[in-house]
Design an enzyme around this catalytic site. Structure first.
Site, PDB file in Angstrom:
ATOM      1  N   CYS A   1      -7.694  -2.726   0.422  1.00  0.00           N
ATOM      2  CA  CYS A   1      -7.969  -2.453  -0.736  1.00  0.00           C
ATOM      3  C   CYS A   1      -8.492  -1.099  -1.122  1.00  0.00           C
ATOM      4  O   CYS A   1      -8.522  -0.370  -0.275  1.00  0.00           O
ATOM      5  CB  CYS A   1      -8.616  -3.697  -1.641  1.00  0.00           C
ATOM      6  SG  CYS A   1     -10.275  -3.883  -1.132  1.00  0.00           S
TER       7      CYS A   1
ATOM      8  N   ARG B   1      -2.282   2.250  -8.964  1.00  0.00           N
ATOM      9  CA  ARG B   1      -3.284   3.160  -7.559  1.00  0.00           C
ATOM     10  C   ARG B   1      -2.592   3.243  -6.659  1.00  0.00           C
ATOM     11  O   ARG B   1      -2.729   4.089  -5.838  1.00  0.00           O
ATOM     12  CB  ARG B   1      -4.696   2.005  -7.504  1.00  0.00           C
ATOM     13  CG  ARG B   1      -5.621   2.336  -8.774  1.00  0.00           C
ATOM     14  CD  ARG B   1      -6.841   1.373  -8.630  1.00  0.00           C
ATOM     15  NE  ARG B   1      -7.840   2.211  -7.601  1.00  0.00           N
ATOM     16  CZ  ARG B   1      -8.698   1.339  -6.860  1.00  0.00           C
ATOM     17  NH1 ARG B   1      -8.969   0.105  -7.538  1.00  0.00           N
ATOM     18  NH2 ARG B   1      -9.427   2.073  -6.113  1.00  0.00           N
TER      19      ARG B   1
END
Length: 286
Positions: free
Chosen positions: A236, A178
């Site tokens: 995040c 990611r």
């Protein structure tokens, strides 16, 4: 460990009057599963706080997928479940500490220092043969007065203005694919904030799901080139799994650590924000 307590520690204090145990179990994509699990079985006396209903604000155009809750509203909710300024709070989940760390960080943000995360979560509690219950505690409200610690938080404009200046060291807590922009199962845009280093939050745990020691955390961060002199901003996808990295940094003795609460899902909601893909180190070397 400063912020993490073992199962045995909580077991010995299970019925002490100034201890409030908070079940934070929650599964992304299955928003009711955490409460259902709590109602089925939990640590005796534990109360339940829901990531999305209690520990986040409603989603808007900006602020990410789990915006910070309004401080005044959260303060009221904490008081309703019996948390006062004098309470010792112990949070647990069954998601590697991510959801419990969110509550840990929020309480720190509101000025409450006496808060801990139970090592290993509910599975470790059960595996140790400790008691469980389906009975829900009669809540005795308490008064909690917040003293918001704004220095623990950064907003999107501060992150944007810091790019290229060296003011902050950005830490991206998501899994490497990611971060590199190779896969993005949740957010509409892949990649990372330019200049960020990748430190997957789950690498702060041992293979058995318990947290690494303070010394192991220090080695982990040293290997990533972090210095205790750095001003570190952790993010995040939505500001939840960044908090275990914030906690781990605290365990390792880092004191200049801030959370970008909106995180990647907020960053990409602003059209002009730059986006990087690939591996920072590899690109810098080239």
């Amino acid at each position: 460990m400063k912020h993490i307590v073992p199962v045995k520690w909580l077991l010995a204090r299970l019925y002490e009057s100034d201890v409030v145990i908070v079940d934070c179990r929650f599964q992304l994509g299955k928003p009711e599963s955490g409460r259902e699990a709590y109602e089925e079985s939990h640590i005796p006396g534990a109360v339940y706080l829901d990531l999305e209903k209690d520990l986040s604000a409603p989603v808007g155009e900006h602020g990410g997928r789990h915006p910070l809750p309004d401080a005044a509203e959260l303060t009221v909710k904490l008081g309703k479940v019996g948390i006062s300024n004098d309470t010792r709070v112990v949070a647990y989940d069954d998601q590697g500490g991510a959801m419990a760390s969110r509550l840990w960080w929020l309480l720190k943000y509101l000025g409450h220092e006496n808060v801990f995360v139970m090592d290993g979560g509910f599975t470790a509690w059960k595996n140790a043969g400790c008691p469980v219950s389906a009975e829900q505690k009669v809540l005795i409200p308490a008064r909690f007065v917040a003293t918001v610690q704004h220095n623990l938080l950064v907003e999107v404009d501060e992150v944007r203005e810091s790019l290229g200046t060296g003011r902050y060291v950005l830490v991206d807590s998501r899994e490497a694919p990611r971060y590199r922009g190779e896969a993005e199962p949740i957010d509409r845009v892949a990649g990372h904030i330019p200049g960020a280093r990748n430190l997957f939050w789950a690498e702060g745990r041992q293979a058995d799901g318990t947290w690494k020691s303070a010394e192991e955390q220090r080695e982990r961060f040293a290997d990533a080139g972090l210095s205790q002199d750095d001003e570190i901003v952790v993010y995040c996808g939505s500001g939840v799994t960044a908090t275990p990295n914030v906690l781990a940094l605290g365990e390792a003795g880092f004191t200049r650590v801030k959370l970008y609460a909106g995180s990647w899902s907020d960053w990409i909601s602003w059209q002009d924000n730059p986006i990087a893909v690939g591996d920072e180190e590899a690109r810098n070397d080239g």
